[in-house]
Design an enzyme around this catalytic site. Structure first.
Site, short mmCIF file in Angstrom:
data_model
loop_
_atom_site.label_atom_id
_atom_site.label_comp_id
_atom_site.label_asym_id
_atom_site.label_seq_id
_atom_site.Cartn_x
_atom_site.Cartn_y
_atom_site.Cartn_z
N CYS A 120 -4.89 5.66 -4.43
CA CYS A 120 -4.22 4.36 -4.33
C CYS A 120 -2.80 4.55 -4.81
O CYS A 120 -2.56 4.76 -6.01
CB CYS A 120 -4.95 3.31 -5.17
SG CYS A 120 -4.16 1.69 -5.16
N CYS A 129 0.87 -1.18 0.00
CA CYS A 129 0.00 0.00 0.00
C CYS A 129 0.90 1.23 0.00
O CYS A 129 1.54 1.54 1.01
CB CYS A 129 -0.93 0.01 1.20
SG CYS A 129 -2.03 1.45 1.23
N GLU A 175 -10.17 -0.66 -5.69
CA GLU A 175 -9.13 -1.35 -4.95
C GLU A 175 -9.61 -2.71 -4.46
O GLU A 175 -10.69 -2.83 -3.86
CB GLU A 175 -8.69 -0.50 -3.75
CG GLU A 175 -7.42 -0.98 -3.10
CD GLU A 175 -6.79 0.07 -2.20
OE1 GLU A 175 -5.79 -0.27 -1.56
OE2 GLU A 175 -7.29 1.21 -2.13
N HIS A 197 -2.09 -5.18 -10.41
CA HIS A 197 -2.92 -4.13 -10.98
C HIS A 197 -3.17 -4.41 -12.45
O HIS A 197 -2.28 -4.88 -13.17
CB HIS A 197 -2.24 -2.77 -10.85
CG HIS A 197 -2.26 -2.22 -9.46
ND1 HIS A 197 -3.22 -1.35 -9.01
CD2 HIS A 197 -1.43 -2.44 -8.41
CE1 HIS A 197 -2.98 -1.04 -7.74
NE2 HIS A 197 -1.89 -1.70 -7.36
N GLY A 217 -1.65 1.90 -7.20
CA GLY A 217 -2.34 2.10 -8.47
C GLY A 217 -1.71 3.20 -9.28
O GLY A 217 -1.57 3.08 -10.51
#
Length: 273
Positions: free
Chosen positions: A209, A74, A200, A151, A212
């Site tokens: 994110c 994260c 997410e 992703h 991301g």
């Protein structure tokens, strides 16, 4: 057992941080995490972050999404932890060991090297991850990147027009992605700017994110759409992403401590999500 917590956020992506580096916590069952994360009956957050001792780095960060599932990385939480720690450190995560360094109002995080092989994403079967020959309801030919977690990225004319709240969960749980996937829809605004929205994995629509933003920037760079340093603007605000000449991803952006408090562990232990 009374447990102190710190509420933080990075561009509106918010966390409850539990510091267990000196005093350990009971086992974190998914139902307990989900109860703490619940915005109506708990403290409320997108992710629960637990800091623990590490044998290989300065300390360890464990990341739990609001549904109770533990995930590998994260980026926004990494910046928040850097701000909290207050000095550069090596941070062990389930995805990799990363370098964090606090900066004015936030932090720079070395997110490590991106991975592109189909079995590193992972995908259910082999295919080109730069332009994948698949699609869902008008979203076609995405790229896939693993930046500590998986992703998939779709480049579209207007990311705000995509009904991500309905198509996001379909793609997240498609059998093509055996560990599920984070879903990104991005619009290239210039050689130096990308606009991005993210569904997410395990948390849903999010204001920001970090991983991301990293994955989307790297995918755009691989396709030659942007320069090697780019500003990625999410609903919560901008992040600067650089892909260095030695194949590292550097993410720079803000982080904020909101407030501190404490709770009784038994109030959430055994609770249902």
């Amino acid at each position: 057992m009374r447990v102190p917590f710190i509420k933080m956020h990075g561009l509106g992506n918010d966390f409850v941080v539990l510091d267990a580096r000196e005093d350990s916590l009971p086992a974190l069952e998914a139902a307990v995490v989900a109860a703490i994360a619940n915005r109506q009956t708990g403290i409320g957050c997108d992710q629960l972050i637990v800091l623990e001792p590490s044998e290989t780095a300065d300390f360890r960060m464990r990341i739990f999404n609001s549904d109770g599932g533990e995930v590998e990385a994260c980026g926004n939480a990494s910046r928040a932890v850097a701000l909290l720690h207050g000095r550069p450190a090596q941070l062990e995560t389930a995805g990799a060991t990363i370098a964090i360094s606090p900066a004015q109002g936030g932090a720079t995080v070395d997110m490590g090297e991106p991975r592109f092989d189909w079995n590193a994403i992972p995908l259910a079967y082999a295919m080109d991850t730069l332009t994948m020959p698949v699609g869902w309801d008008g979203l076609d030919n995405p790229a896939a990147v693993n930046v500590g977690n998986p992703h998939v990225i779709f480049f579209v004319g207007n990311c705000d027009a995509v009904p991500l709240e309905t198509i996001g969960p379909q793609i997240e749980r498609d059998p093509l992605f055996p560990e599920r996937v984070n879903v990104n829809v991005a619009t290239i605004e210039s050689r130096e700017a990308i606009r991005l929205r993210v569904w997410e994995r395990g948390a849903g629509l999010t204001r920001a994110c970090g991983t991301g933003a990293c994955a989307t920037a790297i995918a755009a760079m691989r396709r030659g759409l942007v320069e090697r340093t780019v500003i990625v603007t999410l609903p919560g605000g901008p992040l600067t992403i650089e892909w260095t000449s030695d194949n590292r991803i550097l993410m720079t952006g803000p982080a904020t401590e909101s407030f501190r408090g404490s709770f009784e562990w038994d109030d959430f232990a055994g609770a249902n999500a």
